[in-house]
Structure formats: structure tokens, C-alpha cells
Design an enzyme around this catalytic site. Structure first.
Site, PDB file in Angstrom:
ATOM      1  N   LYS A  97       0.841  -1.195   0.000  1.00  0.00           N
ATOM      2  CA  LYS A  97       0.000   0.000   0.000  1.00  0.00           C
ATOM      3  C   LYS A  97       0.878   1.246   0.000  1.00  0.00           C
ATOM      4  O   LYS A  97       1.738   1.424   0.860  1.00  0.00           O
ATOM      5  CB  LYS A  97      -0.920   0.006   1.219  1.00  0.00           C
ATOM      6  CG  LYS A  97      -1.996  -1.073   1.174  1.00  0.00           C
ATOM      7  CD  LYS A  97      -2.895  -1.038   2.389  1.00  0.00           C
ATOM      8  CE  LYS A  97      -3.956   0.024   2.254  1.00  0.00           C
ATOM      9  NZ  LYS A  97      -4.968  -0.070   3.338  1.00  0.00           N
ATOM     10  N   ILE A  98       0.621   2.093  -0.986  1.00  0.00           N
ATOM     11  CA  ILE A  98       1.314   3.374  -1.126  1.00  0.00           C
ATOM     12  C   ILE A  98       0.267   4.478  -1.073  1.00  0.00           C
ATOM     13  O   ILE A  98      -0.699   4.455  -1.844  1.00  0.00           O
ATOM     14  CB  ILE A  98       2.073   3.468  -2.478  1.00  0.00           C
ATOM     15  CG1 ILE A  98       3.030   2.282  -2.662  1.00  0.00           C
ATOM     16  CG2 ILE A  98       2.808   4.799  -2.594  1.00  0.00           C
ATOM     17  CD1 ILE A  98       4.205   2.267  -1.719  1.00  0.00           C
TER      18      ILE A  98
END
Length: 255
Positions: A93-94
Site C-alpha cells: 500500500k502506497i
């Protein structure tokens, strides 16, 4: 009414409680898992990697997302590559921007070109989505987490936004999957399905309500009335009625 078996949207469980993750992993309708630093903190997690390893073991081969937590691109990149190394089913997750509002599209581009499956999170606008889609490597899968629930909290109908997001993703990056994030009610599961979202993620508390999906509303009404009655009886509630009121009550029933 839509039933659970009729849904095309994949349901991911969102949480950081290992027991809850194991419980959801036992459910055949759960297709994947997500978590985030806020949920982890609330769950009392202090060792990020130790928790991640335990969660990965619990979910088997189903996808699970873990989020970077640095605020500068270089450290985010290092964390992302480490997280990606934890397993083939691990998605990274960014956040769509850092805390200063700078876009993370350049980082997403670099990671995607390396074959990292990014789950780009906290997307709220179609402009943000377009920028991320342009950054993704065309042949690499990705998840686009659009916070429909929080969009609704701002007084904006998320349904047209999500419908447009799905269409945009199909046209620009067919390997991308739009995820309906931060749902508020089971209706959102139906809406996610109807708008063509690939995934919806929800907490265990909300997922427990899935048994209501497709329920006959008259039966649901009766169950609600029974709940009120049974709880009042269990609590021992009593309203003292004066003698003249009882007479009126008997007359009302007789009528």
C-alpha cells in the site's frame, strides 16, 4: 434483492486483529485482506513485521496488503521493497500523496515497473486516480483504493465517482482493480458490485452484517420487533398503569 452468492465484487476483510483475520480466513466468501497503520495501532501492534508474518501465515495464498509508513519517497521505496519481499501474495500500500500533499505517482511508477503490485490508497478524486493510472506499468496488476465512504462523509455521492473510476481504469490500465474503501453499510457492497468495482474491503464488524444481504424485509421487520420485545422483557422493564388507565386499555382492546 441481491444475495451474497450473486455478487461479482470480491470481498476483502480489513483489520489488524490476528484472531479476526483467522476467523475471516475461514470464510469462503473472503477473497483477500487489507490493513493499515491506524488499524494496527488500535489493535496494539508494536512489531510491524512480526504481525505481518503472522497475518500472512493466517491468510494462506489470498492477497494481503501492508502499507508503507515513511513520509519521504526514498524511505518509502525501501519499505515497499521490503514488504514486497514477504510473499508473492503481498501487495504494497502506497498513499496517493505524502503528508505534505506531494504526489507519490513517481514512486508508484518505479515500483510498478519492477513488478511490485501496488495498492494505491487514500484516493479521493478522479484527478488523483488518473495520475496514478498513468504511472502504472500496463502489464502489472494494481489496486486503486478509492475512499468512497469518506467521499460520502463529505456530502458527495460516491456512486457516480466510483462508476467513472471503474470506466477510467478499464480504459487506461485494464490490469488495475478499483477497490471501494471505507464502506459504511451493507448497501455499499451492493453499490460496489453495481458500479463494477473489483473489490470492496470492510471491517469484521461490518462483514458480520452480510447475513442480512437479500433478506426478506417483512421477515427483517418482524425480527426487529421481536428484538425490541425480548430486550425489554430481559431488562425487566415495567410501566405502572393507573386503575382508570387500565380500564381504558381494556376497552381499547375490546374494540
Amino acid at each position: 434483492m441481491t444475495s451474497l452468492a450473486e455478487l461479482n465484487v470480491k470481498i476483502f476483510a480489513d483489520g489488524a486483529d490476528i484472531k479476526g483475520i483467522r476467523d475471516m480466513a475461514a470464510q469462503s466468501y473472503i477473497s483477500g485482506f487489507t490493513t493499515n497503520p491506524t488499524l494496527m495501532r488500535k489493535a496494539g501492534i508494536t512489531d510491524y513485521k512480526a504481525f505481518a508474518m503472522e497475518a500472512i501465515e493466517a491468510v494462506g495464498d489470498r492477497p494481503i496488503s501492508f502499507e508503507v509508513f515513511a513520509d519521504d519517497i526514498k524511505t518509502m521505496e525501501v519499505q515497499a521493497m521490503e514488504i514486497a519481499s514477504w510473499g508473492k501474495n503481498v501487495n504494497v500500500k502506497i498513499p496517493v500523496t505524502n503528508t505534505r500533499g506531494f504526489t507519490m505517482a513517481p514512486l508508484v511508477r518505479k515500483l510498478s515497473e519492477r513488478g511490485v503490485v501496488c495498492n494505491v490508497t487514500a484516493i479521493f478524486t478522479l484527478g488523483q486516480l488518473e495520475e496514478i493510472l498513468e504511472a502504472l506499468a500496463p502489464g502489472v496488476p494494481a489496486i486503486l483504493s478509492i475512499f468512497a465512504g469518506r467521499i460520502a462523509d463529505a456530502g458527495v455521492d460516491p456512486v457516480p465517482v466510483m462508476r467513472d473510476a471503474v470506466q477510467m481504469t478499464r480504459e487506461m490500465r485494464p490490469k488495475g482493480e478499483v477497490l471501494w474503501a471505507s464502506p459504511r453499510e451493507i448497501l455499499n457492497v451492493v453499490q460496489a458490485d453495481q458500479t463494477g468495482c473489483a473489490i470492496i474491503t470492510a471491517t469484521n464488524d461490518m462483514l458480520k452484517k452480510l447475513t442480512s444481504l437479500g433478506k426478506d424485509l417483512e421477515k427483517f421487520s418482524l425480527e426487529t420487533v421481536e428484538m425490541f420485545y425480548n430486550d425489554a422483557q430481559a431488562a425487566g422493564y415495567d410501566i405502572q398503569i393507573a386503575a382508570n388507565d387500565k380500564t381504558q386499555e381494556r376497552k381499547a382492546y375490546a374494540a
